[in-house]
Design an enzyme around this catalytic site. Sequence first.
Site, PDB file in Angstrom:
ATOM      1  N   GLU A  36       0.852  -1.209   0.000  1.00  0.00           N
ATOM      2  CA  GLU A  36       0.000   0.000   0.000  1.00  0.00           C
ATOM      3  C   GLU A  36       0.882   1.252   0.000  1.00  0.00           C
ATOM      4  O   GLU A  36       0.743   2.135   0.848  1.00  0.00           O
ATOM      5  CB  GLU A  36      -0.986  -0.019   1.179  1.00  0.00           C
ATOM      6  CG  GLU A  36      -1.961  -1.183   1.075  1.00  0.00           C
ATOM      7  CD  GLU A  36      -3.209  -1.088   1.952  1.00  0.00           C
ATOM      8  OE1 GLU A  36      -3.288  -0.198   2.811  1.00  0.00           O
ATOM      9  OE2 GLU A  36      -4.115  -1.925   1.750  1.00  0.00           O
ATOM     10  N   GLU A  46      -4.931  -8.699  -0.628  1.00  0.00           N
ATOM     11  CA  GLU A  46      -5.751  -8.430   0.566  1.00  0.00           C
ATOM     12  C   GLU A  46      -7.199  -8.326   0.119  1.00  0.00           C
ATOM     13  O   GLU A  46      -7.538  -7.471  -0.705  1.00  0.00           O
ATOM     14  CB  GLU A  46      -5.307  -7.149   1.271  1.00  0.00           C
ATOM     15  CG  GLU A  46      -3.982  -7.308   1.983  1.00  0.00           C
ATOM     16  CD  GLU A  46      -3.582  -6.104   2.833  1.00  0.00           C
ATOM     17  OE1 GLU A  46      -4.482  -5.384   3.338  1.00  0.00           O
ATOM     18  OE2 GLU A  46      -2.373  -5.891   2.994  1.00  0.00           O
TER      19      GLU A  46
END
Length: 488
Positions: free
Chosen positions: A175, A297
């Site tokens: 991220e 994810e």
Amino acid sequence: MKKLKAAVNCMDKRSHINREIYGHFSEHLGRCIYKGIYVGEDSPIPNTKGVRNDVIKAFKEIKMPVLRWPGGCFADEYHWMDGIGEKSLRKKMINTHWGHVTEDNSFGTHEFFDLCEELECEPYLAGNLGSGTVKELADWIEYITFDGDSPMADLRRKNGREKAWKLKYLGIGNESWGCGGNMRPEYYADLYRRYETYCVNFSGNELFKVACGPNANDYNWTDKLLESVKDYHANAISLHYYTIPTGDWNKKGAALSFSDEEYYKTISSTLFMEELIEKHAAVIRKHSDRIKLIVDEWGCWYDVEEGTNPGFLYQQNTMRDAVVAAINLNIFNAHSDIVCMANLAQAVNVLQALLLTEGEKMVKTPTYHIFDMWKTHQDADLIYSFCENESADGIPVVSQSASLSKNGSITLTYCNASLSEDLEIDCDILGMKPLSAKAQILTGEVHTCNDFEDGERIIPREHKVTVTGRGISFALPRCSCVSIVISQ
Ligand code: AHR
């Protein structure tokens, strides 16, 4: 009961379903690693090298193919050298993302690789690009994979591991558009190119390098990243997308108490995964025919359970989560031409967990059972399948997938997300004369969960399938997930 027509064609193979699509994720977050997976060798809880035996057994039963570690956001503040060597001497740190708790680094590289060896699953490392250095990441690869004489390989030997490990999957940053450094895609892409240059293949090891891809529907990130990161730099990019019932990150909705309306919003939010994959795939294909997508994810993210640490992301898991898991796995199968891995968030005690633990007790969630029922898709070939559909609250309720295994059997997985309509499926099978069919069903009232009082409210049960002249027929009750293995 409404009858729906379905069909599968065993002669029409579409793509290979990598077993890693059934993968998992374990972060130093809340009670996922500590107390969930790792209790330490001195714990009264039965363990192997500090890892709970009940958890090892449960992971093995679903044939866990790959495990991502050490984060998540944690990965970009993790310094691997703090997690090797004599445990009492390991440096402590503050886990700033997750509750500001003290991390004692007692679970580190050796403990993780030992666990993967025990599970016979692929390790998937998330490397620190946010706060680490290029040298730190390069050294980690050398420490893990180099089998000659070198400072890092010698250090590994000094710490008790003679043989180099194999490491295939390497993520470079997590991220990076958010907790991993708040970067813009152009800046991250340049950094990625620099870092990956020094992630070297040693001693016959071959890295599969994963660049940090987009947050949900940020197609601009994918485009800008791939303008710069070409085939020779990356094997795949990642995608993160969480199912949030209300669509509002500030008030996501509760795990156990939700209205029918919120339930259908959850299903509609999870179905968005299909559009995301298709649109990101189109952007990827504009730049490369080879780069794959890893949904590393995914899962439901609710408000944390009352009375628990808000930084620990602990939530219960109901029949709703099972439906969400079934739908997502069917979507990943359908897109296995580009999706080569997916990792549910997370394995134990965090978000849409497979397992929940409390002291020495362990419970398998409804989500766990979906992974168990769907596991025969691993390493099979996706085959053409079709089913008529119904809708509830404006959303299609039937999700399905079919695959052909190397041993010639086929697996069909179905889910009926409707809360009110029972269905019956009449499925023609082309290219195979079914002799026997074995089915399992997971069903129950949608709010039902397994907990430490009763861990078996929602468990798979045998389900009736009738072998007909043309194929099979079976009931698909409301709020149920069914898996069928057919042999000839
Ligand atoms: O899975 C929990 C967190 O969600 C991860 O640490 C992060 O990558 C994402 O925002």
